[in-house]
Motif scaffolding. Structure first.
Motif, PDB file in Angstrom:
ATOM      1  N   GLU A 259       0.831  -1.208   0.000  1.00  0.00           N
ATOM      2  CA  GLU A 259       0.000   0.000   0.000  1.00  0.00           C
ATOM      3  C   GLU A 259       0.862   1.253   0.000  1.00  0.00           C
ATOM      4  N   ARG A 260       1.939   1.225   0.761  1.00  0.00           N
ATOM      5  CA  ARG A 260       2.863   2.366   0.765  1.00  0.00           C
ATOM      6  C   ARG A 260       3.469   2.572  -0.625  1.00  0.00           C
ATOM      7  N   LEU A 261       3.891   1.480  -1.251  1.00  0.00           N
ATOM      8  CA  LEU A 261       4.479   1.576  -2.582  1.00  0.00           C
ATOM      9  C   LEU A 261       3.474   2.119  -3.589  1.00  0.00           C
ATOM     10  N   GLU A 262       2.215   1.706  -3.444  1.00  0.00           N
ATOM     11  CA  GLU A 262       1.151   2.181  -4.343  1.00  0.00           C
ATOM     12  C   GLU A 262       1.025   3.700  -4.266  1.00  0.00           C
ATOM     13  N   ILE A 263       0.992   4.237  -3.051  1.00  0.00           N
ATOM     14  CA  ILE A 263       0.834   5.680  -2.865  1.00  0.00           C
ATOM     15  C   ILE A 263       2.075   6.432  -3.329  1.00  0.00           C
ATOM     16  N   GLU A 264       3.245   5.922  -2.961  1.00  0.00           N
ATOM     17  CA  GLU A 264       4.482   6.611  -3.338  1.00  0.00           C
ATOM     18  C   GLU A 264       4.701   6.601  -4.844  1.00  0.00           C
ATOM     19  N   SER A 265       4.300   5.516  -5.512  1.00  0.00           N
ATOM     20  CA  SER A 265       4.437   5.447  -6.967  1.00  0.00           C
ATOM     21  C   SER A 265       3.513   6.443  -7.653  1.00  0.00           C
ATOM     22  N   ALA A 266       2.317   6.617  -7.116  1.00  0.00           N
ATOM     23  CA  ALA A 266       1.354   7.529  -7.727  1.00  0.00           C
ATOM     24  C   ALA A 266       1.753   8.987  -7.560  1.00  0.00           C
ATOM     25  N   PHE A 267       2.220   9.361  -6.378  1.00  0.00           N
ATOM     26  CA  PHE A 267       2.489  10.776  -6.090  1.00  0.00           C
ATOM     27  C   PHE A 267       3.965  11.144  -6.188  1.00  0.00           C
ATOM     28  N   GLY A 268       4.854  10.153  -6.273  1.00  0.00           N
ATOM     29  CA  GLY A 268       6.273  10.443  -6.444  1.00  0.00           C
ATOM     30  C   GLY A 268       6.932  11.056  -5.239  1.00  0.00           C
ATOM     31  N   CYS A 269       6.455  10.707  -4.029  1.00  0.00           N
ATOM     32  CA  CYS A 269       7.056  11.255  -2.814  1.00  0.00           C
ATOM     33  C   CYS A 269       6.878  10.256  -1.679  1.00  0.00           C
ATOM     34  N   SER A 270       7.472  10.566  -0.544  1.00  0.00           N
ATOM     35  CA  SER A 270       7.419   9.668   0.611  1.00  0.00           C
ATOM     36  C   SER A 270       6.062   9.738   1.303  1.00  0.00           C
ATOM     37  N   VAL A 271       5.691   8.619   1.927  1.00  0.00           N
ATOM     38  CA  VAL A 271       4.494   8.549   2.760  1.00  0.00           C
ATOM     39  C   VAL A 271       4.928   8.520   4.220  1.00  0.00           C
ATOM     40  N   ARG A 272       4.269   9.319   5.042  1.00  0.00           N
ATOM     41  CA  ARG A 272       4.549   9.324   6.477  1.00  0.00           C
ATOM     42  C   ARG A 272       3.248   9.107   7.241  1.00  0.00           C
ATOM     43  N   LEU A 273       3.289   8.187   8.208  1.00  0.00           N
ATOM     44  CA  LEU A 273       2.109   7.851   8.991  1.00  0.00           C
ATOM     45  C   LEU A 273       2.084   8.651  10.293  1.00  0.00           C
ATOM     46  N   TRP A 274       0.891   8.937  10.748  1.00  0.00           N
ATOM     47  CA  TRP A 274       0.718   9.485  12.087  1.00  0.00           C
ATOM     48  C   TRP A 274      -0.680   9.121  12.551  1.00  0.00           C
ATOM     49  N   THR A 275      -0.870   9.081  13.845  1.00  0.00           N
ATOM     50  CA  THR A 275      -2.192   8.769  14.373  1.00  0.00           C
ATOM     51  C   THR A 275      -2.353   9.367  15.758  1.00  0.00           C
ATOM     52  N   MET A 276      -3.526   9.914  15.977  1.00  0.00           N
ATOM     53  CA  MET A 276      -3.976  10.346  17.292  1.00  0.00           C
ATOM     54  C   MET A 276      -5.496  10.291  17.199  1.00  0.00           C
ATOM     55  N   LYS A 277      -6.020   9.071  17.185  1.00  0.00           N
ATOM     56  CA  LYS A 277      -7.427   8.853  16.872  1.00  0.00           C
ATOM     57  C   LYS A 277      -8.344   9.686  17.757  1.00  0.00           C
ATOM     58  N   THR A 278      -8.033   9.760  19.019  1.00  0.00           N
ATOM     59  CA  THR A 278      -8.802  10.577  19.953  1.00  0.00           C
ATOM     60  C   THR A 278      -7.837  11.117  20.997  1.00  0.00           C
ATOM     61  N   GLU A 279      -8.368  11.954  21.887  1.00  0.00           N
ATOM     62  CA  GLU A 279      -7.534  12.460  22.983  1.00  0.00           C
ATOM     63  C   GLU A 279      -7.220  11.367  24.001  1.00  0.00           C
ATOM     64  N   SER A 281      -5.943   8.555  22.973  1.00  0.00           N
ATOM     65  CA  SER A 281      -4.957   7.741  22.250  1.00  0.00           C
ATOM     66  C   SER A 281      -3.601   8.420  22.284  1.00  0.00           C
ATOM     67  N   PRO A 282      -2.524   7.652  22.190  1.00  0.00           N
ATOM     68  CA  PRO A 282      -1.197   8.265  22.133  1.00  0.00           C
ATOM     69  C   PRO A 282      -0.977   8.942  20.793  1.00  0.00           C
ATOM     70  N   PHE A 283      -0.151   9.975  20.780  1.00  0.00           N
ATOM     71  CA  PHE A 283       0.232  10.641  19.535  1.00  0.00           C
ATOM     72  C   PHE A 283       1.468   9.934  18.992  1.00  0.00           C
ATOM     73  N   LEU A 284       1.292   9.246  17.869  1.00  0.00           N
ATOM     74  CA  LEU A 284       2.366   8.491  17.234  1.00  0.00           C
ATOM     75  C   LEU A 284       2.654   9.079  15.871  1.00  0.00           C
ATOM     76  N   SER A 285       3.925   9.133  15.510  1.00  0.00           N
ATOM     77  CA  SER A 285       4.302   9.646  14.191  1.00  0.00           C
ATOM     78  C   SER A 285       5.495   8.871  13.661  1.00  0.00           C
ATOM     79  N   GLU A 286       5.564   8.783  12.347  1.00  0.00           N
ATOM     80  CA  GLU A 286       6.586   7.983  11.679  1.00  0.00           C
ATOM     81  C   GLU A 286       7.797   8.843  11.344  1.00  0.00           C
ATOM     82  N   CYS A 287       8.970   8.310  11.613  1.00  0.00           N
ATOM     83  CA  CYS A 287      10.205   9.026  11.304  1.00  0.00           C
ATOM     84  C   CYS A 287      10.699   8.665   9.907  1.00  0.00           C
ATOM     85  N   ALA A 288      11.815   9.274   9.502  1.00  0.00           N
ATOM     86  CA  ALA A 288      12.357   9.029   8.173  1.00  0.00           C
ATOM     87  C   ALA A 288      12.834   7.597   8.003  1.00  0.00           C
ATOM     88  N   ALA A 289      13.132   6.898   9.114  1.00  0.00           N
ATOM     89  CA  ALA A 289      13.555   5.498   9.037  1.00  0.00           C
ATOM     90  C   ALA A 289      12.376   4.541   8.926  1.00  0.00           C
TER      91      ALA A 289
END
Length: 462
Positions: A259-279, A281-289
């Motif tokens: 799924e990541r490859l699908e998005i990156e191939s279409a837009f030509g850039c990196s995908v970064r994930l983050w989530t904080m579904k509600t208050e 929930s923990p605030f999680l974010s994806e680094c460059a690694a």
């Protein structure tokens, strides 16, 4: 957004809907983008998340501020903790306090909410899914939460409010029954164009792509399902976009490699994930690694021996969260991240690192080989699952049978040793169909080796 409940908005042309939406969001965004937002964003920009001492010092300072505030204004915490809050100086001291079950939190939320003076501005914001009671957040709570998310995006080159932003959003700003015209609306004040996630389906995707090409956003964010559907449409029709965004920010905690490859191939850039579904929930974010970090500037995340997660959130002073046992399941990854950040790396307990298991002497063994093993013993064991918790051992679970004969066990172990090598140990176990249902359909392989991406261990594992 309940704009469509008004006759004025619903019967207005698109350009007027854009103006009405922009005016409405201008009023709301003043709560999010006040001086507290800019001060905190500036403060975050000057901090170094590779410096463990300074990050822990800041976390402890914020923790003491939250506890002091709770002791002064919350009847619930005054009763539960009493004077014990004064003894908490650092994050590790939280273990001295009892944790709070979510049922108790919901039951006594009116006592947990802060007692504010009449002129204290409080934002009412729904927290959680379904019928969970609302949390009250102060304006400063909301501004600091927004700043934390925007700082994460800024680290990857996207500056909110200054750059053009395309957001795929599941709201009512476009009537669901609309089949022609524009499936997007503009919020001029925020330099943002909202695209209706409800209309990210086959009949409308070509129109969305044409509009994106005309809008030429600097970055894209929003719902993962809508962005992924659009990316597949672009790749399937071999379309070339007239722009290249800085990054795609997807609001999800799990995205497969394909799924990541699908998005990156279409837009030509990196995908970064983050989530904080509600208050809650923990605030999680994806680094460059490519690893998910818990942002320790926003709270404290504790992991018990029973696999439970206890969350303390700093930017919820309107309704403080202190050692709340949340339903989200996460586990720590005890290994330094290649990005250098000291913020903890976490992952889902049943999330495979990849579709392979690890042999001590022969490296990666993909699911293709394990599917062959399952097929060979299908008559005796209709369903098999392979779980690896250490580099030396693999568990083989046979569903549909609680008793495993000695002959079947020996045959399976012999087959596995031929694939993985004689220096591995194998345990064959049976479980009833009921037990299998309780565990859930996690797939053929579960790789629970706790190493983030690009983190080398003694055996050279990625």
């Amino acid at each position: 957004m309940k704009l469509l409940s008004t006759e004025l908005y619903g019967n207005s042309p698109v350009y007027l809907q854009n103006l009405l939406l922009s005016f409405r969001e201008y009023a709301n965004s003043r709560k999010r983008y006040g001086m507290g937002y800019y001060r905190f964003l500036h403060q975050l920009s000057g901090m170094n998340e590779n410096d463990r001492q300074s990050e822990e010092r800041y976390q402890d300072l914020e923790l003491r501020s939250l506890l002091r505030h709770s002791a002064e204004h919350s009847a619930f915490y005054q009763e539960l903790y009493g004077s014990n809050l004064a003894d908490i100086r650092v994050a590790s001291d939280l273990r001295q306090l009892p944790f709070i079950e979510e049922e108790l939190f919901n039951e006594r939320i009116n006592e947990i909410r802060m007692k504010f003076t009449a002129n204290k501005k409080v934002v009412h914001k729904t927290s959680g899914e379904g019928p969970l009671p609302r949390l009250w957040l102060t304006n400063l709570d909301l501004q600091k939460q927004t700043a934390a998310v925007d700082h994460f995006k800024k680290q990857h080159g996207a500056i909110n409010l200054e750059m053009k932003r395309a957001t795929f959003y599941q709201g009512d700003f476009v009537p669901r029954g609309q089949t022609q015209g524009a499936f997007w609306r503009d919020i001029y004040y925020l330099n943002q164009r909202l695209y209706s996630a409800h209309h990210c389906t086959e009949p409308y995707l070509s129109a969305v792509v044409r509009n994106l090409n005309g809008f030429r956003p600097d970055f894209v964010d929003g719902l993962s399902e809508a962005i992924l559907t659009l990316a597949r449409f672009i790749n399937d029709h071999r379309l070339l976009l007239d722009f290249q965004p800085i990054a795609i920010f997807v609001e999800t905690e799990i995205l497969s490699d394909s799924e990541r490859l699908e998005i990156e191939s279409a837009f030509g850039c990196s995908v970064r994930l983050w989530t904080m579904k509600t208050e809650r929930s923990p605030f999680l974010s994806e680094c460059a690694a490519g690893n998910l970090h818990f942002n320790m500037r926003t709270g404290v995340m504790e992991f018990t021996e029973q696999g439970e997660v206890l969350l303390t959130r700093f930017h919820t002073k309107g309704t403080p969260l202190i050692r709340l046992k949340i339903k989200d399941q996460w586990m720590p990854v005890d290994c330094p991240c290649p990005c250098g950040s000291v913020h903890p790396v976490v992952r889902k307990p049943l999330q495979p690192i990849s579709a392979f298991l690890q042999s001590r002497s022969r490296g990666r063994v993909t699911s293709l080989y394990l599917a062959t093993v399952q097929e060979k013993f299908q008559q005796a064991a209709p369903s098999m699952q392979f779980i690896q918790n250490s580099v030396d051992a693999i568990e083989i679970w046979l569903s549909g049978t609680e008793m495993v004969s000695k002959k079947l066990e020996q045959d399976i172990v012999q087959e596995m040793a031929g694939i993985f090598g004689e220096d591995m140990s194998f345990t064959v176990r049976g479980r009833s169909n009921k037990q299998a249902e309780e565990i859930g359909s996690a797939g053929l392989i579960i790789n629970n080796l706790q190493f983030p991406k690009n983190c080398q261990n003694d055996y050279g594992m990625d």
